[in-house]
Scaffold this motif. Structure first.
Motif, PDB file in Angstrom:
ATOM      1  N   CYS A 158       0.844  -1.193   0.000  1.00  0.00           N
ATOM      2  CA  CYS A 158       0.000   0.000   0.000  1.00  0.00           C
ATOM      3  C   CYS A 158       0.883   1.248   0.000  1.00  0.00           C
ATOM      4  CB  CYS A 158      -0.905  -0.018   1.232  1.00  0.00           C
ATOM      5  SG  CYS A 158      -1.884   1.475   1.399  1.00  0.00           S
ATOM      6  N   HIS A 160      -0.140   4.281   0.267  1.00  0.00           N
ATOM      7  CA  HIS A 160      -0.638   5.306   1.186  1.00  0.00           C
ATOM      8  C   HIS A 160       0.061   5.219   2.540  1.00  0.00           C
ATOM      9  CE1 HIS A 160      -3.500   8.337   2.342  1.00  0.00           C
ATOM     10  NE2 HIS A 160      -3.719   7.684   3.465  1.00  0.00           N
ATOM     11  N   CYS A 161       0.178   4.013   3.082  1.00  0.00           N
ATOM     12  CA  CYS A 161       0.796   3.860   4.414  1.00  0.00           C
ATOM     13  C   CYS A 161       2.202   3.274   4.287  1.00  0.00           C
ATOM     14  CB  CYS A 161      -0.070   2.967   5.294  1.00  0.00           C
ATOM     15  SG  CYS A 161      -0.255   1.292   4.644  1.00  0.00           S
ATOM     16  N   CYS A 215      -4.826   2.115   8.253  1.00  0.00           N
ATOM     17  CA  CYS A 215      -4.780   2.907   7.015  1.00  0.00           C
ATOM     18  C   CYS A 215      -6.133   2.821   6.307  1.00  0.00           C
ATOM     19  CB  CYS A 215      -3.665   2.356   6.127  1.00  0.00           C
ATOM     20  SG  CYS A 215      -3.745   2.882   4.415  1.00  0.00           S
ATOM     21  N   CYS A 218      -5.848   0.578   2.772  1.00  0.00           N
ATOM     22  CA  CYS A 218      -5.709  -0.881   2.792  1.00  0.00           C
ATOM     23  C   CYS A 218      -6.377  -1.497   4.023  1.00  0.00           C
ATOM     24  CB  CYS A 218      -4.237  -1.273   2.748  1.00  0.00           C
ATOM     25  SG  CYS A 218      -3.294  -0.715   4.171  1.00  0.00           S
TER      26      CYS A 218
HETATM   27 ZN    ZN Z   1      -2.317   1.320   3.665  1.00  0.00          ZN
END
Ligand code: ZN
Ligand code: ZN
Length: 402
Positions: A158, A160-161, A215, A218
């Motif tokens: 992921c 994003h995180c 997150c 995910c």
């Molecule tokens: Zn994530």
């Protein structure tokens, strides 16, 4: 001597300048119009190429690896890319010093965001599973070669995180097992007799830590399914059923180094473009007809001649090859072609794999079709011709030769 010394000095003073003025686009093999996708793809390719684990005998590789990471970090960030495009690497550095944080991260951290496994290939890292796929390819494409983009769905870390699973980047030590990942459980076997057993902590699944704010992208899983585009470079004359390896392009996870994607290129079973080595297809007559068939480096072609052509010669054919060029077939007047005659034309077969400019042969198999409809006049004329011919040769006439 003095002149030489001076030019050496100038040369020495130029080198640091060159090093300082890094062209991030050049490092990634791109130009200013590169899309975020291009940048990502370039990073994926080059970071694997220059990873120190893969270049143990090349000390320059780790510099390259670092440069590639730096270039990616800058160009993948919209803000940083804008500043870099306008003011260059020096301008970007000044901007970073003056303001919010900046600088570059550990290139191995970045690498692990793409390929998992702590950023290394070796050192006891667990390897993720390989992914194997069949890709149908036409005989035409095997002949001409070329690039082909294709998509696979795979598990990716992921973004994003960055694979932490946490919305704020924080993970807390698991209270249940105090971060050990395992718990001791007492079982009573009989009154007063206990057995102590170690089990994996069910609260943190043996991780030793928990995420209190997962997150949003995910959901704390650290990975998500995504579609990625890969580019296959099919070389001219690649053998049927050859396997192409895309290193570390398999499912990603923070727990392992991504495995490989294996692509088997298989000649398409389209009309005529069938595999002549496949007995099933030959049995079913699928190879009959006017199509090229491949056997290793050679191509096979069936050409049909009429009775007159086979007997008297004086015919030509323009055979359009797989890439559109024309091969001329033909026989001069007076040259007879026997049924099932096989002609081998050098250099008109498949391009030989990894041997530039070399080709196999084109094998032309001739089929002679006798006319099955003749009017009585034609039959009579032919009868006369044969009668005459037989008499001349002193042979016994067979009445219904035709
Ligand atoms: Zn994530
Ligand atoms: Zn726990």
């Amino acid at each position: 001597m003095k002149f030489l010394f001076r030019s050496l000095l100038i040369l020495l003073s130029i080198i640091p300048l060159i090093l300082a003025a890094q062209d991030y686009y050049k490092i990634l093999g791109l130009d200013k119009s590169a899309s975020p996708k291009d940048i990502k793809r370039a990073y994926r390719t080059l970071s694997k190429k220059w990873h120190p684990d893969k270049n143990p005998d090349n000390p320059a590789a780790s510099d390259k690896f670092r440069e590639v990471a730096e270039a990616y970090e800058t160009l993948s960030d919209d803000e940083q890319r804008k500043i870099y495009d306008r003011y260059g690497a020096e301008g970007l550095k000044k901007h970073q010093q003056g303001g919010q944080g900046g600088g570059h991260h550990d290139p191995f951290d970045l690498f692990s965001r793409f390929f998992g496994g702590g950023g290394h290939f070796h050192g006891g890292q667990r390897r993720g599973p390989n992914m194997e796929l069949n890709m149908p390819i036409s005989l035409h494409d095997f002949y001409t070669g070329g690039q082909r983009e294709f998509q696979i769905e795979k598990q990716q870390i992921c973004e994003h995180c960055e694979g932490s699973g946490s919305a704020d980047g924080h993970t807390e030590t698991c209270a249940e097992c105090s971060g050990r990942g395992v718990k001791l459980v007492k079982h009573m076997l009989a009154p007063g007799i206990f057995q102590q057993m170690q089990t994996i902590c069910n609260k943190c699944n043996g991780q030793g830590h928990v995420i209190s704010k997962p997150c949003k992208i995910c959901g704390g899983a650290k990975v998500k399914k995504d579609t990625v585009t890969l580019k296959l470079d099919l070389e001219k004359g690649t053998p049927n059923h050859a396997q192409m390896v895309f290193e570390n392009e398999g499912d990603e996870s923070p727990d392992w180094v991504a495995g490989d994607v294996l692509i088997n290129v298989i000649q398409m079973e389209a009309t005529g473009e069938v595999d002549p080595t496949n007995d099933e297809e030959v049995k079913h007559g699928k190879t009959d007809g006017m199509f090229f068939r491949r056997k290793g480096n050679d191509l096979y072609w069936k050409e049909v001649l009429g009775l007159r052509e086979a007997l008297l010669g004086d015919w030509t054919r323009n055979l359009t090859h797989l890439d559109g060029h024309v091969v001329k077939l033909g026989k001069k007047k007076g040259i007879t072609v026997q049924p099932n005659f096989v002609e081998r034309i050098k250099g008109e077969g498949m391009p030989i794999y990894q041997k530039d400019g070399e080709f196999g042969d084109l094998v032309v198999e001739y089929e002679v079709i006798l006319p099955d409809l003749m009017d009585s006049g034609m039959r009579k004329d032919l009868q006369e011709v044969f009668d005459k011919w037989h008499k001349k040769k002193g042979e016994k006439l067979v009445k219904d030769e035709l």
